[in-house]
Design a protein around this motif. Structure first.
Motif, PDB file in Angstrom:
ATOM      1  N   SER A 149      -7.161 -20.365  24.686  1.00  0.00           N
ATOM      2  CA  SER A 149      -8.221 -21.266  24.222  1.00  0.00           C
ATOM      3  C   SER A 149      -8.992 -21.865  25.391  1.00  0.00           C
ATOM      4  CB  SER A 149      -7.619 -22.381  23.362  1.00  0.00           C
ATOM      5  OG  SER A 149      -7.073 -21.868  22.167  1.00  0.00           O
ATOM      6  N   SER A 150      -8.276 -22.168  26.465  1.00  0.00           N
ATOM      7  CA  SER A 150      -8.947 -22.759  27.628  1.00  0.00           C
ATOM      8  C   SER A 150      -9.932 -21.782  28.255  1.00  0.00           C
ATOM      9  CB  SER A 150      -7.918 -23.217  28.670  1.00  0.00           C
ATOM     10  OG  SER A 150      -7.286 -22.111  29.302  1.00  0.00           O
ATOM     11  N   LYS A 151      -9.597 -20.502  28.230  1.00  0.00           N
ATOM     12  CA  LYS A 151     -10.510 -19.486  28.770  1.00  0.00           C
ATOM     13  C   LYS A 151     -11.779 -19.391  27.909  1.00  0.00           C
ATOM     14  CE  LYS A 151      -9.172 -17.942  32.627  1.00  0.00           C
ATOM     15  NZ  LYS A 151     -10.063 -18.010  33.796  1.00  0.00           N
ATOM     16  N   LYS A 152     -11.601 -19.483  26.610  1.00  0.00           N
ATOM     17  CA  LYS A 152     -12.773 -19.470  25.729  1.00  0.00           C
ATOM     18  C   LYS A 152     -13.674 -20.666  26.028  1.00  0.00           C
ATOM     19  CE  LYS A 152     -14.301 -20.365  21.091  1.00  0.00           C
ATOM     20  NZ  LYS A 152     -13.963 -20.959  19.799  1.00  0.00           N
ATOM     21  N   GLU A 153     -13.081 -21.830  26.239  1.00  0.00           N
ATOM     22  CA  GLU A 153     -13.858 -23.030  26.536  1.00  0.00           C
ATOM     23  C   GLU A 153     -14.646 -22.889  27.834  1.00  0.00           C
ATOM     24  OE1 GLU A 153     -10.980 -26.121  26.502  1.00  0.00           O
ATOM     25  OE2 GLU A 153     -10.635 -26.019  24.332  1.00  0.00           O
ATOM     26  N   GLN A 154     -14.168 -22.027  28.723  1.00  0.00           N
ATOM     27  CA  GLN A 154     -14.865 -21.778  29.984  1.00  0.00           C
ATOM     28  C   GLN A 154     -15.964 -20.725  29.830  1.00  0.00           C
ATOM     29  OE1 GLN A 154     -11.826 -20.832  32.926  1.00  0.00           O
ATOM     30  NE2 GLN A 154     -10.570 -22.554  32.246  1.00  0.00           N
ATOM     31  N   GLY A 155     -16.156 -20.229  28.591  1.00  0.00           N
ATOM     32  CA  GLY A 155     -17.224 -19.283  28.338  1.00  0.00           C
ATOM     33  C   GLY A 155     -16.813 -17.832  28.303  1.00  0.00           C
ATOM     34  N   CYS A 156     -15.528 -17.554  28.425  1.00  0.00           N
ATOM     35  CA  CYS A 156     -15.047 -16.178  28.421  1.00  0.00           C
ATOM     36  C   CYS A 156     -14.925 -15.661  26.989  1.00  0.00           C
ATOM     37  CB  CYS A 156     -13.682 -16.116  29.109  1.00  0.00           C
ATOM     38  SG  CYS A 156     -13.063 -14.447  29.349  1.00  0.00           S
ATOM     39  N   THR A 157     -15.206 -14.395  26.790  1.00  0.00           N
ATOM     40  CA  THR A 157     -15.019 -13.743  25.497  1.00  0.00           C
ATOM     41  C   THR A 157     -13.624 -13.128  25.461  1.00  0.00           C
ATOM     42  OG1 THR A 157     -17.373 -13.222  25.395  1.00  0.00           O
ATOM     43  CG2 THR A 157     -15.925 -11.983  23.920  1.00  0.00           C
ATOM     44  N   ILE A 158     -12.913 -13.341  24.360  1.00  0.00           N
ATOM     45  CA  ILE A 158     -11.538 -12.844  24.230  1.00  0.00           C
ATOM     46  C   ILE A 158     -11.471 -11.836  23.088  1.00  0.00           C
ATOM     47  CG2 ILE A 158      -9.108 -13.455  23.965  1.00  0.00           C
ATOM     48  CD1 ILE A 158     -10.339 -14.923  26.298  1.00  0.00           C
ATOM     49  N   PHE A 159     -10.921 -10.655  23.375  1.00  0.00           N
ATOM     50  CA  PHE A 159     -10.637  -9.650  22.345  1.00  0.00           C
ATOM     51  C   PHE A 159      -9.127  -9.604  22.206  1.00  0.00           C
ATOM     52  CE2 PHE A 159      -9.864  -5.617  20.412  1.00  0.00           C
ATOM     53  CZ  PHE A 159     -10.997  -5.289  19.674  1.00  0.00           C
ATOM     54  N   ALA A 185      -1.751 -14.375  34.367  1.00  0.00           N
ATOM     55  CA  ALA A 185      -2.250 -14.852  35.659  1.00  0.00           C
ATOM     56  C   ALA A 185      -3.042 -13.752  36.354  1.00  0.00           C
ATOM     57  CB  ALA A 185      -1.088 -15.306  36.527  1.00  0.00           C
ATOM     58  N   ARG A 186      -2.540 -12.542  36.274  1.00  0.00           N
ATOM     59  CA  ARG A 186      -3.250 -11.408  36.884  1.00  0.00           C
ATOM     60  C   ARG A 186      -4.643 -11.267  36.281  1.00  0.00           C
ATOM     61  NH1 ARG A 186      -1.478  -5.047  36.147  1.00  0.00           N
ATOM     62  NH2 ARG A 186      -3.440  -4.155  36.868  1.00  0.00           N
ATOM     63  N   VAL A 187      -4.751 -11.441  34.951  1.00  0.00           N
ATOM     64  CA  VAL A 187      -6.041 -11.335  34.272  1.00  0.00           C
ATOM     65  C   VAL A 187      -6.936 -12.522  34.602  1.00  0.00           C
ATOM     66  CG1 VAL A 187      -7.159 -11.290  32.025  1.00  0.00           C
ATOM     67  CG2 VAL A 187      -5.085  -9.958  32.391  1.00  0.00           C
ATOM     68  N   PHE A 188      -6.388 -13.731  34.499  1.00  0.00           N
ATOM     69  CA  PHE A 188      -7.185 -14.944  34.675  1.00  0.00           C
ATOM     70  C   PHE A 188      -7.680 -15.100  36.100  1.00  0.00           C
ATOM     71  CE2 PHE A 188      -5.051 -17.398  30.935  1.00  0.00           C
ATOM     72  CZ  PHE A 188      -5.661 -16.520  30.052  1.00  0.00           C
ATOM     73  N   MET A 189      -6.955 -14.556  37.064  1.00  0.00           N
ATOM     74  CA  MET A 189      -7.349 -14.682  38.460  1.00  0.00           C
ATOM     75  C   MET A 189      -8.703 -14.018  38.720  1.00  0.00           C
ATOM     76  SD  MET A 189      -4.924 -13.791  41.736  1.00  0.00           S
ATOM     77  CE  MET A 189      -4.848 -12.045  41.323  1.00  0.00           C
ATOM     78  N   GLN A 190      -9.055 -13.046  37.867  1.00  0.00           N
ATOM     79  CA  GLN A 190     -10.304 -12.322  38.061  1.00  0.00           C
ATOM     80  C   GLN A 190     -11.533 -13.105  37.601  1.00  0.00           C
ATOM     81  OE1 GLN A 190      -8.141  -8.589  36.111  1.00  0.00           O
ATOM     82  NE2 GLN A 190     -10.241  -8.106  36.615  1.00  0.00           N
ATOM     83  N   THR A 191     -11.355 -14.127  36.752  1.00  0.00           N
ATOM     84  CA  THR A 191     -12.460 -14.826  36.083  1.00  0.00           C
ATOM     85  C   THR A 191     -13.439 -13.827  35.449  1.00  0.00           C
ATOM     86  OG1 THR A 191     -13.749 -15.011  38.148  1.00  0.00           O
ATOM     87  CG2 THR A 191     -12.310 -16.856  37.569  1.00  0.00           C
ATOM     88  N   PRO A 192     -12.950 -12.956  34.553  1.00  0.00           N
ATOM     89  CA  PRO A 192     -13.806 -11.933  33.946  1.00  0.00           C
ATOM     90  C   PRO A 192     -14.711 -12.498  32.866  1.00  0.00           C
ATOM     91  CG  PRO A 192     -11.612 -11.828  33.011  1.00  0.00           C
ATOM     92  CD  PRO A 192     -11.571 -12.896  34.066  1.00  0.00           C
ATOM     93  N   ASP A 193     -15.683 -11.694  32.443  1.00  0.00           N
ATOM     94  CA  ASP A 193     -16.566 -12.072  31.336  1.00  0.00           C
ATOM     95  C   ASP A 193     -15.893 -11.848  29.990  1.00  0.00           C
ATOM     96  OD1 ASP A 193     -18.618 -12.725  33.095  1.00  0.00           O
ATOM     97  OD2 ASP A 193     -19.439 -10.700  33.082  1.00  0.00           O
TER      98      ASP A 193
END
Length: 279
Positions: free
Chosen positions: A171-181, A139-147
């Motif tokens: 997976s939902s973050k990827k669908e929103q266009g975020c890159t995940i490492f 939640a702490r990470v997702f709240m930022q809406t990072p690239d």
């Protein structure tokens, strides 16, 4: 999003990373896989500017060592060492981080709901289960809406149901266009989530590609295994002769399942390194 060329890192006389070369594309989930001690966390710290290293490194078009305050708003990081305030409730933890990052407070409750912690909003972080604590860190990470988001073994030690819910969030973050490492030692997780993988062993990348490509490269048997309705298993060569036999069995409606013999990711890693994965 990320480019690494001949990246190396040593601590005293011990070389942890040895000539790392890789690229991470925008909007993909990139998996860095390997056993504990392989250098996964060290590489994340280098990419996010926490450690210096030799070689050429670029993240979001910048050298990690040149990252400044506003740049970090584009980067989310979830690591074991990035803790939470134990005595504060979930909602107060996020309110605190929202103030630090300049995020509107109205995102706090919505983010808690996104990660399934709305009902635990007033529970102290120190009283959360490991799975719920992981959700709070997300939640702490997702709240930022990072690239780009760095996730260091986000499902390690979690029960299967909780781990699956966190994979769905990723997976939902990827669908929103975020890159995940993503770093993980869970081969099934990597196969399901990742677009591209790098297998890291003793500081070196020993394989790179999509999960399917990597497994196909080590399909030394190149056979077809057929399971019949009567319980019989038949192994055939993957050639013209085998194709005729498969067609005959299918015409007789005897085939229950057909599988090729390519290995899974863990089998590939065992072949390359002679050892398995451990938490």
């Amino acid at each position: 999003m990320i480019n690494c060329r001949n990246v190396s890192k040593s601590f005293s006389s011990k070389k942890i990373l040895k000539g790392i070369n890789m690229d991470v594309k925008k909007g993909e989930i990139f998996g860095l896989l390997g056993p504990s001690g392989a250098g996964k966390t060290t590489l994340i710290k280098i990419l996010t500017g926490q450690l210096k290293a030799e070689g050429d490194i670029s993240i979001l078009g910048m050298n990690p060592q040149s990252l400044k305050g506003d740049d970090y708003r584009k980067i989310g990081i979830m690591m074991d060492s990035f803790g939470v305030y134990e005595r504060l409730s979930c909602i107060d933890n996020l309110r605190t981080f929202a103030d630090i990052y300049g995020i509107p407070q109205d995102k706090v409750l919505a983010t808690l709901e996104d990660v399934g912690l709305k009902d635990a909003a007033k529970t102290a972080a120190g009283k959360l289960s490991k799975g719920m604590r992981g959700r709070l860190q997300l939640a702490r990470v997702f709240m930022q809406t990072p690239d780009i988001i760095f996730l260091d073994e986000p499902t390690s030690g979690l029960d299967p149901q909780t781990a699956e819910s966190i994979r769905e969030l990723i997976s939902s973050k990827k669908e929103q266009g975020c890159t995940i490492f993503l770093t993980t030692h869970d081969m099934n997780e990597a196969a399901v989530l990742c677009n591209h993988l790098a297998l890291l062993n003793e500081g070196r990348i020993v394989e790179y590609g999509t999960p399917e490509e990597i497994c196909r490269r080590y399909n030394h048997q190149n056979k077809i295994v057929i399971h019949l309705y009567d319980g019989t298993d038949i192994t055939l060569e993957n050639d013209g002769t085998g194709a005729l036999q498969i067609a005959e069995l299918l015409s007789l409606k005897m085939v229950e399942t057909i599988h090729s013999t390519e290995p899974n990711l863990e089998t590939v890693f065992l072949e390359l390194t002679g050892r398995g994965f451990c938490a």
